[in-house]
Design a protein around this motif. Structure first.
Motif, short mmCIF file in Angstrom:
data_model
loop_
_atom_site.label_atom_id
_atom_site.label_comp_id
_atom_site.label_asym_id
_atom_site.label_seq_id
_atom_site.Cartn_x
_atom_site.Cartn_y
_atom_site.Cartn_z
N ARG A 186 8.37 2.38 6.05
CA ARG A 186 7.36 3.34 6.18
C ARG A 186 6.52 3.17 7.76
O ARG A 186 6.50 4.16 8.55
N ALA A 199 0.84 -1.37 -0.24
CA ALA A 199 -0.11 -0.26 0.18
C ALA A 199 0.85 1.13 0.08
O ALA A 199 0.55 2.08 0.83
N LEU A 200 1.96 1.25 -0.98
CA LEU A 200 2.73 2.55 -1.01
C LEU A 200 1.87 3.52 -1.86
O LEU A 200 1.11 3.31 -2.67
N PHE A 201 2.27 4.84 -1.34
CA PHE A 201 1.43 5.88 -2.21
C PHE A 201 2.15 5.98 -3.52
O PHE A 201 3.54 6.37 -3.65
N THR A 202 1.45 5.75 -4.47
CA THR A 202 1.98 5.63 -5.98
C THR A 202 2.29 7.01 -6.52
O THR A 202 3.28 6.91 -7.52
N ASP A 203 1.99 7.94 -5.83
CA ASP A 203 2.50 9.18 -6.37
C ASP A 203 3.55 9.92 -5.77
O ASP A 203 4.26 10.78 -6.06
N LEU A 204 4.22 9.32 -4.80
CA LEU A 204 5.23 9.83 -4.07
C LEU A 204 6.35 8.70 -4.21
O LEU A 204 6.31 7.38 -4.47
N PHE A 236 6.55 10.41 4.81
CA PHE A 236 4.90 10.92 4.94
C PHE A 236 4.59 10.76 6.51
O PHE A 236 4.08 11.81 6.66
N GLU A 267 3.73 14.27 8.56
CA GLU A 267 2.49 14.40 8.70
C GLU A 267 2.04 14.56 10.32
O GLU A 267 1.18 15.30 10.88
N THR A 277 -5.97 -0.23 -3.19
CA THR A 277 -4.69 -0.81 -2.96
C THR A 277 -4.41 -0.42 -1.53
O THR A 277 -3.28 -0.54 -1.05
N GLU A 278 -5.33 -0.09 -1.02
CA GLU A 278 -5.41 0.03 0.71
C GLU A 278 -4.42 1.35 1.20
O GLU A 278 -4.10 1.40 2.15
N GLN A 279 -4.36 2.12 0.01
CA GLN A 279 -3.59 3.45 0.58
C GLN A 279 -4.43 4.04 1.30
O GLN A 279 -3.51 4.86 2.42
#
Lengths: 269, 162, 265
Positions: free
Chosen positions: A154, A92-97, A105, A109, C130-132
């Motif tokens: 993370r 579940a990584l943030f795909t846009d980072l 992150f 935050e 994707t559980e983000q």
């Protein structure tokens, strides 16, 4: 045993009228790595969500560090989640980072640290999972195992007291699998945290954990240390560990007579 | 996309949007409704307003000096009572006259103000006494036809007499 | 007491209706929760900035090109009609009034829904699948404040600017056809337009419309994404639903707003 960091006491949870968990009691102490095993759909992930407070138990208590998670208000819950780290099934990584920003992150935050200190912390966490060299890559450029390790970095960014792993071994090649397994153990010992690993990968998890709970039919049906589990004569545990097709968990979903379903009603003639 | 680039493009986007709005405000439209503070209103009664509409311009010597803000029927006199908002920069004498005119043959109707000779000016809330109604095309044509018929009727005997 | 009776009545009316009502109720609750988290997320304007880039800047090209074409078509069609009444000089008025009052906000909104609305839904839906979003929650970061509210405001802020660009480009297209191609006098084209288009009554009302459309489309887009079943199929269906629902809501809302602004002159 030391004071438990996570404790379930008679927990019942249902989606609508569907009981997922009927009566679960278990506890995990600091420094322990505990595996929760069970077939697909036996409510293992639900257990993790109860600990995270994303779901609330219908009855019983879920305690994290001595506090009843179900009784907390939303803002208090967000505060407590700082103590938790969770590794999701596929990272579940943030795909846009980028990898770096993903690990940064939670620090950006949830803390007021200056950017230079965040940079050092991120590189330390990435070093711990062996991926400092991948800091500038995007998640799409990573392999499955690498993504899982970044997600792990993370998850430990805020030095959690409790680590939760949702199927950490699914879909990994044997090398990545061993890497993740030993990382779970090492990180837990380094953090002095309590780790809960939800999995159905018997061989890998028995090698690293201190204690195992078997969950089926809404409750804990067997438990013990890995050695005890290997020796166990409990039919369900035997079926699970040996990977037998039929056993207490039947291969066939309950149905009517096969012949009748096919229209071969021999008995009538 | 780098953070600085996003800022740059969003900035450009905001400028383009502002330019588009400014274009619509300045080049495409005009502020026809004057702010209430800088106008004063007067009224005028007309026997017939024809096709006059609210917001129609009020012109004097061809210059727009105000707008029609209200049209209603006076229930006692059965005449149309028209309220005008006039630009407070312009003052008109009390004996000014108002006319309903048409711009072009098919154009919109507007009110023309003809200044008078009185020393005193129209006060806010005052009334323009001298008015002449809209020219209604049908009435004009029928009047023309009647007068044509009359002159024809008068002329026929004289022709015979010759 | 009769709460249950009411529920049963709706159950008899059909599950589709009950499902819609439940969804609508959830959408309202969702909207309130977005508004509640908006101050914190708007304070970190960098987040909204990225979404304006995503929803607004990336839509500029399609909006500008479509606006240009719509304006040119309006000019050609309008000229054919107006020339029969000998009032071809009113072409500028026709083009600008139709664009500023109606086509700019409405067609702009429809394009925005299919370009940016669908992208917003797909992005949020994928983050959920994707559980983000769940990961964010577990990191004690509220996904509504961090992801949903910035996307919502990005859409709301972009829409009026895009509608204004659409109108401006359309009027420019009308000018190209009317003046450059059909040879109308540029002076009377612009001055007639200017004297009959009112800033408050026409331009500002158009802007107000586009603000309403922006709120509606952005809300539908983020909601459908957030509500989507976390599967590939669920996300693709939610994306389609965003475009269809937005189009319907924009057209219905347009009627209501036009009726409100109608002054009868």
């Amino acid at each position: 045993m030391a004071i438990p960091l996570v404790r379930f006491e008679g927990v019942r949870f249902a989606y609508g009228e569907n009981d997922i968990l009927r009566d679960v009691t278990l506890s995990v102490a600091a420094g322990q790595v505990v595996a929760i095993m069970g077939g697909s759909g036996s409510g293992k992930t639900t257990l993790l969500r109860l600990i995270g407070g994303q779901l609330k138990a219908n009855a019983g208590r879920v305690e994290v560090d001595g506090e009843d998670i179900g009784a907390l208000s939303e803002s208090a819950l967000y505060e407590r989640r700082k103590k938790l780290g969770m590794l999701f099934q596929f990272g579940a990584l943030f795909t846009d980072l980028s990898v770096f920003d993903n690990v940064a992150f939670p620090l950006r935050e949830r803390t007021q640290l200056p950017e230079s200190m965040i940079r050092d912390l991120v590189l330390m966490k990435l070093q711990a999972v062996g991926l400092r060299g991948a800091a500038q890559l995007m998640p799409a450029e990573l392999s499955g195992g690498m993504a899982r390790r970044v997600a792990l970095a993370r998850a430990i960014a805020l030095d959690p007291r409790v680590m939760l792993y949702d199927e950490p071994f699914t879909g990994l090649d044997p090398i990545s699998l061993t890497t993740i397994g030993s990382l779970i153990r090492e990180l837990n010992d380094a953090l002095g945290a309590a780790s809960i690993v939800v999995t159905h990968d018997v061989a890998e998890s028995l090698a690293i954990v201190d204690y195992v709970y078997f969950v089926a039919e809404g409750g804990v049906i067997a438990e013990g240390t890995p050695e005890a589990v290997r020796e166990s004569s409990h039919p369900f545990v035997r079926q699970f560990i040996a990977g037998q097709k039929d056993g207490p968990l039947p291969f066939h979903k309950p149905a009517g007579a096969y012949a009748a379903d096919l229209g071969l009603e021999v008995g009538r003639e | 996309m780098k953070r600085g680039m996003i800022d740059f493009w969003v900035g450009l986007f905001a400028v383009a949007g502002a330019v588009a709005l400014l274009f619509l405000a300045i080049k495409v439209s005009s502020q026809s409704t004057l702010p209430a503070a800088s106008t004063y209103s007067v009224s005028a009664n007309f026997e017939n307003i024809g096709g006059l509409k609210v917001r129609a311009p009020v012109k004097s010597a061809g210059v727009v000096v105000g707008r029609v803000t209200g049209i209603e029927l006076d229930p006692n006199l059965y005449v149309a009572k028209v309220t005008l908002a006039l630009d407070s920069r312009y003052h008109f004498s009390r004996d000014s006259s108002a006319q309903i005119l048409t711009s072009g043959l098919l154009g919109e109707q507007y009110i023309g103000l003809e200044p008078g000779a009185d020393d005193k000016n129209l006060e806010p809330g005052g009334r323009i006494a001298i008015t002449s109604s809209a020219v209604v095309l049908e009435q004009l044509i029928s009047r023309f036809l009647f007068s044509k018929a009359e002159t024809a009727g008068e002329q026929t005997p004289t022709e015979h007499a010759q | 007491m009769n709460n249950n009776g009411l529920v049963k009545l709706f159950a008899r009316l059909g599950a589709p209706l009950t499902d819609r009502l439940i969804k609508l109720g959830f959408a309202c609750r969702f909207f309130v929760s977005i508004l509640r988290h908006s101050p914190t997320s708007l304070l970190r304007f960098q987040l909204t900035m990225r979404e304006i880039w995503f929803a607004g800047v990336l839509s500029v090209l399609i909006i500008a090109v479509s606006g240009l074409f719509v304006g040119m078509v309006l000019a050609l069609q309008g000229y054919e009609t107006l020339v029969r009444f000998g009032s071809s000089s009113a072409l500028g008025i026709l083009v600008s009034l139709s664009l500023v009052r109606e086509l700019g906000p409405v067609v702009g909104a429809l394009l925005f829904a299919s370009r940016a609305g669908s992208a917003i839904t797909a992005e949020i839906g994928l983050m959920k699948a994707t559980e983000q979003l769940a990961a964010m929650e577990m990191m004690a970061v509220n996904p509504i404040a961090r992801v949903v509210a910035p996307k919502f405001w990005g859409g709301v802020l972009s829409m009026p600017l895009l509608a204004a660009m659409f109108s401006a480009m359309g009027i420019f297209g009308g000018y190209l056809i009317g003046v450059q191609l059909l040879g109308l006098d540029p002076g009377s084209f612009w001055s007639q337009m200017q004297s009959s288009v009112d800033f408050r009554g026409d331009v500002l009302n158009g802007v107000i419309k586009s603000v309403f459309f922006g709120v509606a489309i952005s809300l539908i887009a983020v909601f459908e994404g957030y509500d989507a079943p976390p599967t590939a199929e669920g996300v693709s269906r939610a994306t389609t639903r965003t475009v269809v629902t937005s189009a319907l809501v924009v057209l219905a809302l347009d009627f209501v707003l036009t009726a409100f602004m109608f002054t009868g002159m």
